[in-house]
Design an enzyme around this catalytic site. Structure first.
Site, PDB file in Angstrom:
ATOM      1  N   ASP A  12       0.323  -1.826   0.176  1.00 46.99           N
ATOM      2  CA  ASP A  12      -0.144   0.105   0.036  1.00 46.99           C
ATOM      3  C   ASP A  12       0.841   1.492   0.294  1.00 46.99           C
ATOM      4  O   ASP A  12       0.024   2.290   0.674  1.00 46.99           O
ATOM      5  CB  ASP A  12      -1.008  -0.164   1.342  1.00 46.99           C
ATOM      6  CG  ASP A  12      -1.862  -1.521   1.586  1.00 46.99           C
ATOM      7  OD1 ASP A  12      -2.248  -1.683  -0.371  1.00 46.99           O
ATOM      8  OD2 ASP A  12      -2.176  -1.344   2.259  1.00 46.99           O
ATOM      9  N   LYS A  15       1.852   1.854  -4.664  1.00 42.69           N
ATOM     10  CA  LYS A  15       2.651   1.516  -6.087  1.00 42.69           C
ATOM     11  C   LYS A  15       1.465   1.875  -7.688  1.00 42.69           C
ATOM     12  O   LYS A  15       2.419   2.305  -8.766  1.00 42.69           O
ATOM     13  CB  LYS A  15       2.493   0.320  -6.041  1.00 42.69           C
ATOM     14  CG  LYS A  15       3.698  -0.466  -4.711  1.00 42.69           C
ATOM     15  CD  LYS A  15       3.699  -1.953  -4.861  1.00 42.69           C
ATOM     16  CE  LYS A  15       2.646  -2.925  -4.004  1.00 42.69           C
ATOM     17  NZ  LYS A  15       2.194  -2.002  -2.959  1.00 42.69           N
ATOM     18  N   GLY A  39      -4.326  -4.232  -3.734  1.00 46.03           N
ATOM     19  CA  GLY A  39      -5.730  -3.456  -4.177  1.00 46.03           C
ATOM     20  C   GLY A  39      -4.602  -2.676  -4.256  1.00 46.03           C
ATOM     21  O   GLY A  39      -4.204  -1.683  -3.539  1.00 46.03           O
ATOM     22  N   HIS A  40      -4.784  -1.936  -5.377  1.00 50.66           N
ATOM     23  CA  HIS A  40      -4.131  -0.859  -6.103  1.00 50.66           C
ATOM     24  C   HIS A  40      -4.695   0.962  -6.800  1.00 50.66           C
ATOM     25  O   HIS A  40      -6.092   0.331  -7.403  1.00 50.66           O
ATOM     26  CB  HIS A  40      -2.778  -0.874  -7.313  1.00 50.66           C
ATOM     27  CG  HIS A  40      -2.124  -2.126  -6.807  1.00 50.66           C
ATOM     28  ND1 HIS A  40      -0.792  -2.848  -7.916  1.00 50.66           N
ATOM     29  CD2 HIS A  40      -1.325  -2.389  -5.602  1.00 50.66           C
ATOM     30  CE1 HIS A  40      -0.091  -3.278  -7.431  1.00 50.66           C
ATOM     31  NE2 HIS A  40      -0.568  -3.852  -5.615  1.00 50.66           N
ATOM     32  N   GLN A 223       2.110  -5.863  -3.211  1.00 43.04           N
ATOM     33  CA  GLN A 223       2.437  -6.120  -1.588  1.00 43.04           C
ATOM     34  C   GLN A 223       3.819  -5.584  -1.401  1.00 43.04           C
ATOM     35  O   GLN A 223       4.106  -4.667  -1.903  1.00 43.04           O
ATOM     36  CB  GLN A 223       2.684  -7.377  -1.693  1.00 43.04           C
ATOM     37  CG  GLN A 223       1.299  -8.254  -1.064  1.00 43.04           C
ATOM     38  CD  GLN A 223       0.756  -9.061  -2.507  1.00 43.04           C
ATOM     39  OE1 GLN A 223       1.573  -9.338  -2.972  1.00 43.04           O
ATOM     40  NE2 GLN A 223      -0.553  -8.728  -2.580  1.00 43.04           N
TER      41      GLN A 223
HETATM   42  P1  GDP Z   1      -1.003   0.267  -4.100  1.00 41.16           P
HETATM   43  O1  GDP Z   1      -1.368  -0.806  -3.066  1.00 41.16           O
HETATM   44  O2  GDP Z   1       0.751   0.130  -3.862  1.00 41.16           O
HETATM   45  O3  GDP Z   1      -1.046   0.560  -5.426  1.00 41.16           O
HETATM   46  O4  GDP Z   1      -1.473   1.659  -2.694  1.00 41.16           O
HETATM   47  P2  GDP Z   1      -3.074   1.402  -2.173  1.00 41.16           P
HETATM   48  O5  GDP Z   1      -3.404   2.335  -3.600  1.00 41.16           O
HETATM   49  O6  GDP Z   1      -3.589   0.331  -1.736  1.00 41.16           O
HETATM   50  O7  GDP Z   1      -2.907   2.702  -1.490  1.00 41.16           O
HETATM   51  C1  GDP Z   1      -1.800   3.597  -1.423  1.00 41.16           C
HETATM   52  C2  GDP Z   1      -3.302   4.489  -0.457  1.00 41.16           C
HETATM   53  O8  GDP Z   1      -2.497   6.610  -0.939  1.00 41.16           O
HETATM   54  C3  GDP Z   1      -4.063   5.309  -1.392  1.00 41.16           C
HETATM   55  O9  GDP Z   1      -5.307   5.358  -1.522  1.00 41.16           O
HETATM   56  C4  GDP Z   1      -3.891   6.417  -2.710  1.00 41.16           C
HETATM   57  O10 GDP Z   1      -4.566   6.614  -3.899  1.00 41.16           O
HETATM   58  C5  GDP Z   1      -2.760   7.229  -2.163  1.00 41.16           C
HETATM   59  N1  GDP Z   1      -2.406   7.523  -2.380  1.00 41.16           N
HETATM   60  C6  GDP Z   1      -1.155   7.210  -3.938  1.00 41.16           C
HETATM   61  N2  GDP Z   1       0.117   8.472  -3.202  1.00 41.16           N
HETATM   62  C7  GDP Z   1      -0.652   9.349  -2.636  1.00 41.16           C
HETATM   63  C8  GDP Z   1      -0.323  10.585  -2.431  1.00 41.16           C
HETATM   64  O11 GDP Z   1       0.780  10.724  -2.771  1.00 41.16           O
HETATM   65  N3  GDP Z   1      -0.784  11.507  -1.264  1.00 41.16           N
HETATM   66  C9  GDP Z   1      -2.114  10.574  -0.544  1.00 41.16           C
HETATM   67  N4  GDP Z   1      -2.742  11.805  -0.783  1.00 41.16           N
HETATM   68  N5  GDP Z   1      -2.481   9.731  -1.464  1.00 41.16           N
HETATM   69  C10 GDP Z   1      -1.375   9.179  -2.131  1.00 41.16           C
HETATM   70  P1  IMO Z   2      -0.813  -4.377  -2.555  1.00 41.46           P
HETATM   71  O1  IMO Z   2      -0.348  -4.866  -3.492  1.00 41.46           O
HETATM   72  C1  IMO Z   2      -0.598  -4.353   2.010  1.00 41.46           C
HETATM   73  C2  IMO Z   2      -0.778  -8.312   4.000  1.00 41.46           C
HETATM   74  C3  IMO Z   2      -2.095  -9.198   4.566  1.00 41.46           C
HETATM   75  C4  IMO Z   2      -1.818  -9.504   5.341  1.00 41.46           C
HETATM   76  C5  IMO Z   2      -0.173 -10.561   4.478  1.00 41.46           C
HETATM   77  C6  IMO Z   2      -0.781 -12.060   3.950  1.00 41.46           C
HETATM   78  O2  IMO Z   2      -2.257  -3.194  -2.365  1.00 41.46           O
HETATM   79  O3  IMO Z   2       0.515  -3.880  -1.476  1.00 41.46           O
HETATM   80  P2  IMO Z   2      -1.734 -13.097   2.503  1.00 41.46           P
HETATM   81  O4  IMO Z   2      -3.815 -12.775   2.168  1.00 41.46           O
HETATM   82  O5  IMO Z   2      -1.430 -12.594   1.359  1.00 41.46           O
HETATM   83  O6  IMO Z   2      -2.340 -14.258   2.729  1.00 41.46           O
HETATM   84  O7  IMO Z   2      -1.688 -11.992   3.409  1.00 41.46           O
HETATM   85  O8  IMO Z   2      -0.528 -10.173   3.696  1.00 41.46           O
HETATM   86  N1  IMO Z   2      -1.210  -8.667   2.826  1.00 41.46           N
HETATM   87  C7  IMO Z   2      -0.911  -6.884   2.151  1.00 41.46           C
HETATM   88  N2  IMO Z   2      -1.689  -5.473   2.343  1.00 41.46           N
HETATM   89  N3  IMO Z   2      -0.630  -4.747   0.984  1.00 41.46           N
HETATM   90  C8  IMO Z   2      -1.479  -5.143   0.430  1.00 41.46           C
HETATM   91  O9  IMO Z   2      -1.314  -5.914  -1.696  1.00 41.46           O
HETATM   92  C9  IMO Z   2      -1.227  -6.868   0.341  1.00 41.46           C
HETATM   93  N4  IMO Z   2      -0.997  -8.047  -0.331  1.00 41.46           N
HETATM   94  C10 IMO Z   2      -1.096  -8.818   1.323  1.00 41.46           C
HETATM   95  O10 IMO Z   2      -2.557  -7.823   5.246  1.00 41.46           O
HETATM   96  O11 IMO Z   2      -0.497  -9.053   6.573  1.00 41.46           O
HETATM   97 MG    MG Z   3      -2.789  -2.091  -1.788  1.00 40.95          MG
END
Ligand code: GDP
Ligand code: IMO
Ligand code: MG
Length: 422
Positions: A12, A15, A39-40, A223
């Protein structure tokens, strides 16, 4: 220019947003590991897209998106995701979304086994996403898995599933869970398979052709480094190699195809699920949640937030071979008076620069902090390094020094436009 984009923390990091940013100048985006545990989030104007299995490059027209051999693919989840994206106006065709025939599949019994294993772990539960990831990768490693190519052969799929279920049902029953029937499993994925069949192909020659033809490829990591099965906070990790090496084994492109590795980190540290988080702070978590930030994109769980942990970053930069850093969510620190950076862990009176391997050590690691003055101003409108307040510049400079890599991108908001290129 072929670029790996990897998370340097516990996932999270943002990416998806960085991949989306890079895709404008790329031709191909490939996912090489993980499944729909990812979840991106990508925000374009007023639309918010959440990608789980589909590469984030799908939001740009005329780009090729590949779900590589290293991914574990839930056919039902993928079709649901495709339909959601289509409802949002995204066009998905066999030309812009290719699925590897070697990708292992997540079937309904994997999700149940995931739940059963979590229950059995008791106080050692991992807090998985319950998407069947661990059991699917286990089946791959123990050679009991099915790949997309197998599923497309109905006779073979029936045989393989029926043999696998003998053992899986035994485990499920032992945990008081309902067992599965072969016909029911096949029936549940039938329409999903029909939808996905035209997309399934040998993606490896396609990727090689793109590489040899000088196309630009982005490898979208899922991840983060500390969820990596080898380098993460084992056993509180996922079941794949989330670090840069996973991009090659998960796609069939060799290490010599890679030109750079962008490590994505937040300006602070978050984690969902169980396991150590040395810089975790309840006060800081409440502060971010209070702004409606840091809720999981896949499960909606509250992320556990803390200060920037450079013991993690230093190690992540090393194992990924980070050439450039993308620091996201700098704006999350905008209103803080003081900002802490963890530079070492003190474990039983000894300072450590790198994360420990011994799982017990995490329980008594104490962060060693340095404190930086906050900038107390809104950075969301900044569009260049010079626009950033001097305190924010100093913070990023220190982060770069501790991670031993240059900062190339800075995120100051979730929007496509809110990325500063240095
Ligand atoms: P990922 O799994 O690495 O793609 O990241 P996620 O989407 O799960 O979580 C990143 C969160 O941060 C999302 O809600 C994005 O919309 C948000 N986000 C990403 N970059 C920025 C930033 O520079 N500032 C803010 N405020 N939100 C950001
Ligand atoms: P993105 O790509 C954050 C965490 C789960 C748990 C551990 C193992 O959005 O960054 P799993 O279901 O993979 O066996 O769970 O890994 N986890 C993540 N945490 N971002 C993710 O993906 C994750 N994918 C798995 O919460 O702690
Ligand atoms: Mg994510």
């Amino acid at each position: 220019m072929n670029t790996i984009v990897n998370g340097l923390q516990w996932g999270d990091e943002g990416k998806g947003k960085i991949v989306d940013y890079l895709t404008e100048d790329a031709d191909v985006v490939v996912r090489g590991q993980g499944g729909n545990n990812a979840g991106h989030t990508v925000i374009v104007g007023t639309s918010k897209y959440i990608l789980h299995l589909v590469p984030s490059g799908i939001l740009w027209e005329r780009k090729q998106n590949v779900i590589g051999n290293g991914v574990v693919l839930d056919p039902i989840g993928l079709v649901r995701e495709i339909e959601t994206l289509e409802d949002q106006g995204v066009t998905i065709t066999p030309e812009n979304l290719l699925i590897s025939d070697r990708a292992h599949v997540v079937l309904p019994y994997h999700c149940d086994l995931d739940a059963a294993q979590e229950q059995a772990r008791g106080k050692f539960s991992i807090g998985t996403t319950r998407r069947g990831i661990g059991p699917a990768y286990s089946d791959k490693a123990t050679r009991n898995g099915l790949r997309m190519a197998d599923l497309l052969n109905p006779e073979l799929a029936r045989d393989l599933i029926s043999v696998r279920l003998e053992d899986a049902n035994f485990t499920l029953k032992r945990h008081g869970m309902t067992s599965h029937e072969t016909a029911e499993v096949l029936g549940s994925i039938e329409s999903a398979l029909d939808r996905l069949r035209p997309h399934v192909t040998n993606t490896i020659p396609t990727l090689h052709k793109a590489w040899k033809g000088g196309k630009s490829i982005v490898f979208e990591g899922a991840q983060g480094t500390f969820l990596d099965i080898d380098f993460g906070t084992y056993p509180f990790v996922t079941s794949s190699n989330t670090t840069s090496g996973g991009a090659c084994t998960g796609s069939g492109l060799p290490p010599i195809a890679i030109d750079r590795v962008i490590g994505v980190c937040k300006a602070y540290t978050t984690r969902v699920g169980e396991g150590a988080h040395i810089t975790e702070s309840q006060e800081f978590s409440d502060y971010l949640h209070g702004m409606g930030r840091e809720f999981g994109a896949t499960t909606g769980r509250k992320r556990r937030c803390g200060w920037l942990d450079c013991v993690l970053l230093r190690f992540a930069s090393m194992v990924n071979g980070v050439t450039d850093l993308a620091v996201t969510n700098l704006d999350g620190l905008d209103q803080r008076d003081d900002i802490k950076i963890c530079t070492a862990y003190e474990i039983d009176g000894v300072q450590h620069s790198f994360p420990p391997a011994q799982r017990d050590a995490w329980n008594h690691a104490v962060p060693v902090y340095e404190t930086h003055p906050g900038w107390k101003s809104d950075t969301s409108g900044c569009r260049s390094w010079d626009d950033l307040p001097p305190e924010a510049q100093a913070y990023l400079t220190r982060l770069s020094e501790l991670a031993d890599a240059p900062v190339k991108y800075v995120g100051i908001g979730p929007d496509r436009e809110q990325t500063i290129l240095l």
